[in-house]
Design an enzyme around this catalytic site. Structure first.
Site: not given
Lengths: 333, 333, 333, 333
Positions: B96-97, B128, B203, B278
């Site tokens: 998912l974004p 993420t 990440k 982001k």
């Protein structure tokens, strides 16, 4: 490596303004005539020794007479001041700690307002200084019929001793071979960078990016550790990913991640925070003068400056990891 | 590569708290039973296709029905919402974004206040997100007798299509093999990072250091060019020196220095400035929550945020070089 | 002052969405019925005492029973947990140290998954928290027919004791009078800021600009002193010029420039560095969530975070002057 | 105001090194003999006009002959170069745009390597330059038996025209009265700051803090607006709280909050971004040279530098609000 870079130089199409080299005639480039050396500090002394080792007669000076003793015992001629060096040698290498010293040097070279070096001399400055000063110096030298080149080094005292320095050289291309003859006695890589001042520019640029990478690596490792990652594992992941940089894969600032680096030795040795702060000050000054925005470089400068204020001046610059890490005794709440 | 990392894992001595795995019993790990997939966007769709390609039956959903068509034609079962996926599949991958979407997902999973997934389910989240959210999710899953693992990816749409993603996996070690079985269908590297949340941590850390390196490289290249250095030569010097980083040697932001990178294509493609902003926001949030100072990471975040405000949102993140460079028409004085 | 601000409010043309206030009926706003108070720490205790002093019966609780003793002796009713407070009082003030505590509070309010406050209750939260959390809380309260307002304070323990706090209030305008009735017992200024969350927003904005001004003043004073200026003279010049700010003219960080401020008392008392770091963390989070670039606010956050890591956590936030100033013993070269 | 500051000066106990003032004899301080003026730009011309208005004969020069016309018509004597001015006047005021121009001036003063001003001359420099350059200039002047004082101004072209500038004066205290006689013709406040260079120091310090306050105010206002606060209300709250600063209460950068400021006029007029960037460059250089950490000042410098690169060079420096604000057309997602 230098050769490779020289070989492909013409591909990049840089042209040089015409310089009249008929003035450069009295210097005997091939034979091993006396080489002048000004500045026999931690770096200068082993560099001068390597010149002696390669068979060059050396005439040297330093503001501290005791710095000259060892070189004198090895056969160098010691004189009182830079002007005497410049009077006798037609090739002079300078290795001084900072801008102010260079101006002191110039005062030596320039008694009574006129630069006094031998016509046709080659002046090679291995100090790390503002490239704008290098350019001014080159103009002054040219007026005397001499040639000035900047040739700052990377690599510390160890590389100076073992003759493994990297020289980044700026100056008229026609003189590069003459400079290279001397510099290869003291270094493993001699890279021609372009017009006078570009040696300094390359040095300053590299060190600015190095500082950014080191602080960035330290922040990142610290954050990862606090988020529960094992530091060695995090370093491995970064090093196989896009976060990879010299500070993460070759000089990791976290104790225990790598061997043989200052972080494993309580940040002793290596490249001092104070010296990094000085180089970043130069980067800042050149950026200000050329109206170049360098937001991270500028903040890196400020962080190393704060570290100097907090007792890290003589620790290796990778100690920024320690500076950013919360001391257990200081832990709040 | 994943294997290498796993093999040496025990050397680092991380221990895991005891987890009761008797709950994890109903899932048939070896056989190719249905795999759930939630989120069929630019990344999720090619990932789900790779699961199909490897022979796994897929049951999937997305908020945009049109995103599901292609997968349906390839044989996947499409359902209306995440709850239906969770009701039928005992292994579910989510892609998912951003954080808000995950909470929307949770609303789907959690109708009427209680997580509704099958006992023994394995939930793998490749979005993420904030590692703290991953941890909360894992606690909620554990209460239902399910297992939650975070497995964010590096590599973009291309790597998702070709099955060459790198997965950084956090979660209980005993479940890593089960996760790996699915993830190797979609990626070339599957790296076990530690407890739940550490995949996200790895990440986030990598991308923060990447952003710092990219802005640092851009500043440095810009400064060097203004000081008279040829950009290709400067890149060469940095790359053989301590300034070297991924952004200088693999993804150089200066047009003309390298081929096959976004800087050579007007900063089209690649990794968008907005996505980097982001990820840096996540890094900032985790740093704030863990009281970790990240001065350069934080400034990098602000710079990418300013770039979004000035029209760079959809350009590759290496366009920071262009952002910092003075436009000729804007040149002052 | 609050009156002035209220009076001119309509000039700015803010309109409020329609809210159904028929639910708000059981609360007796004019009479002095019992007021709930949750959180009796350094700030909460004197605030609750001021309510008692103004004749309001108080029913209170705190996680640390010993914090309740003094209030009990003064006549307050002490109960075991927030749920009991909410069960008996239709006006409840909360004063908790940070976000996590609020979620703990919510756990108290919300046993078994549903908010349990009296229909028509007025919940006033004076904690400093993320405005997004205030909004969520308001939505939850509205579902129960209650009203939630955020009313964070400026002014420290001294102002709390003397009833001179400033309250910045966000919430439905129709309820402001009811909130004001209680808040004027505890503060000298009660400012209506707009919809729910805007009280927090105003507090966070002020403190972010305060931090920037304080660090800026400290850097500037330090630079001026090093350039040979007398610190008192420099402060005078700044204060009659465009550099003037609250930190330069009211709370100067340089020892000896002003009397009666923490810099004159070895940075004891005042507003702790750690609390400032917390507020800046909130500012950072709200900026990240609203995609607002705050480069100086963000760097200020990092500097206060670094100070916490270096032993300044409990010193007044003006000690950044000391942090930036080079210790004589640390002086390099 | 200047008088007040002078009166209390001795309280701060600054002592001055002994200076031999027997050299300063030929200058007739009380009578209205000719005053030299070098630099007739936007600021210099109205300043020189005010000297004429007060009855002083003026002898002036500028590199652009057309700049001299108006003054000539008003009765000033125009000469070809600085050396002629210095040859005839024993009091000389300089007002030049930047460091390089001063060095050009010095070239005029110093033909053939020796400063050529009249013995006993008073040289007053109102340019904003590096205080280190002021000190060098003072040393050179002293060698000639002249006195050099730095007297940079605050206030723009309007204040220069109306004779309302503020002068910050550095130099030997014994000469302050002589300087004051001239400066009060051109300014409303004449503040003695200490030894030579401290006038510049005060100016640079004020402008650095001003830039920090302006960017901080812009970030804060932008954040508050995005969090739902009315900008006028937010400004009021800040201005009665600890976030108050000159940029919030006198020169607010948000269009519509105040009248009569550049933000209300599309950031036209006022103090240009490019000039602020220049002053911040000076602040950065002096900070670097004195090893003073100025993290926010340094970042402010970088932000104004980035703004110059993005087309804001000639807009008022409060346009940083616009720079940071997301354009609607650029809005992502």
């Amino acid at each position: 490596m230098a050769a490779v870079l020289r070989g492909s130089r013409n591909l990049w199409g840089r042209s040089l303004k015409h310089v009249d080299f008929t003035l450069v005639s009295s210097r005997s480039m091939a034979s091993k005539t006396q080489v002048g050396f000004i500045g026999l500090g931690n770096m200068g002394k082993p560099m001068a020794k390597n010149l002696l080792k390669h068979g060059y007669p050396v005439i040297a000076t330093d503001v501290f007479p005791e710095s000259c003793k060892e070189l004198q015992e090895l056969g160098a001629q010691i004189v009182d001041n830079p002007a005497e060096v410049a009077d006798q040698a037609d090739r002079v290498v300078t290795m001084l700690p900072s801008n102010p010293s260079l101006s002191r040097l110039l005062t030596g070279y320039v008694p009574n307002g006129s630069l006094k070096v031998k016509k046709g001399s080659l002046l090679i400055d291995s100090s790390t200084i503002d490239p704008a000063v290098s350019k001014e110096m080159a103009v002054a030298a040219e007026k005397m019929g001499a040639v000035f080149m900047d040739a700052p080094v990377s690599g510390g005292v160890g590389a100076a001793s073992s003759g493994k320095l990297t020289f980044m050289v700026g100056g008229v291309e026609e003189e590069f071979t003459a400079a290279q003859e001397l510099l290869t006695c003291m270094g493993a890589n001699v890279v021609y960078c372009g017009a006078v001042g570009t040696g300094q520019a390359a040095k300053i640029c590299n060190n600015m990016l190095l500082a950014i990478g080191m602080i960035g690596t330290s922040e990142t490792m610290n954050l990862g550790i606090r988020l529960g990652l094992d530091p060695k594992l995090l370093a491995k992941i970064l090093n196989m990913s896009s976060g990879r940089c010299w500070s993460s894969d070759t000089y990791n600032p976290v104790p225990g991640v790598m061997e043989g680096v200052p972080s494993g030795n309580n940040y002793q040795g290596g490249f001092g925070t104070q010296l990094m702060a000085k180089d970043l000050g130069l980067a800042q000054t050149t950026a200000t003068n050329t109206k170049t925005p360098v937001p991270l470089g500028s903040l890196a400068h400020q962080i190393y400056r704060m570290m100097c204020a907090r007792g890290y001046a003589s620790k290796d610059f990778s100690s920024v990891f320690q500076f950013l890490r919360e001391d257990e005794e200081n832990e709040g709440q």
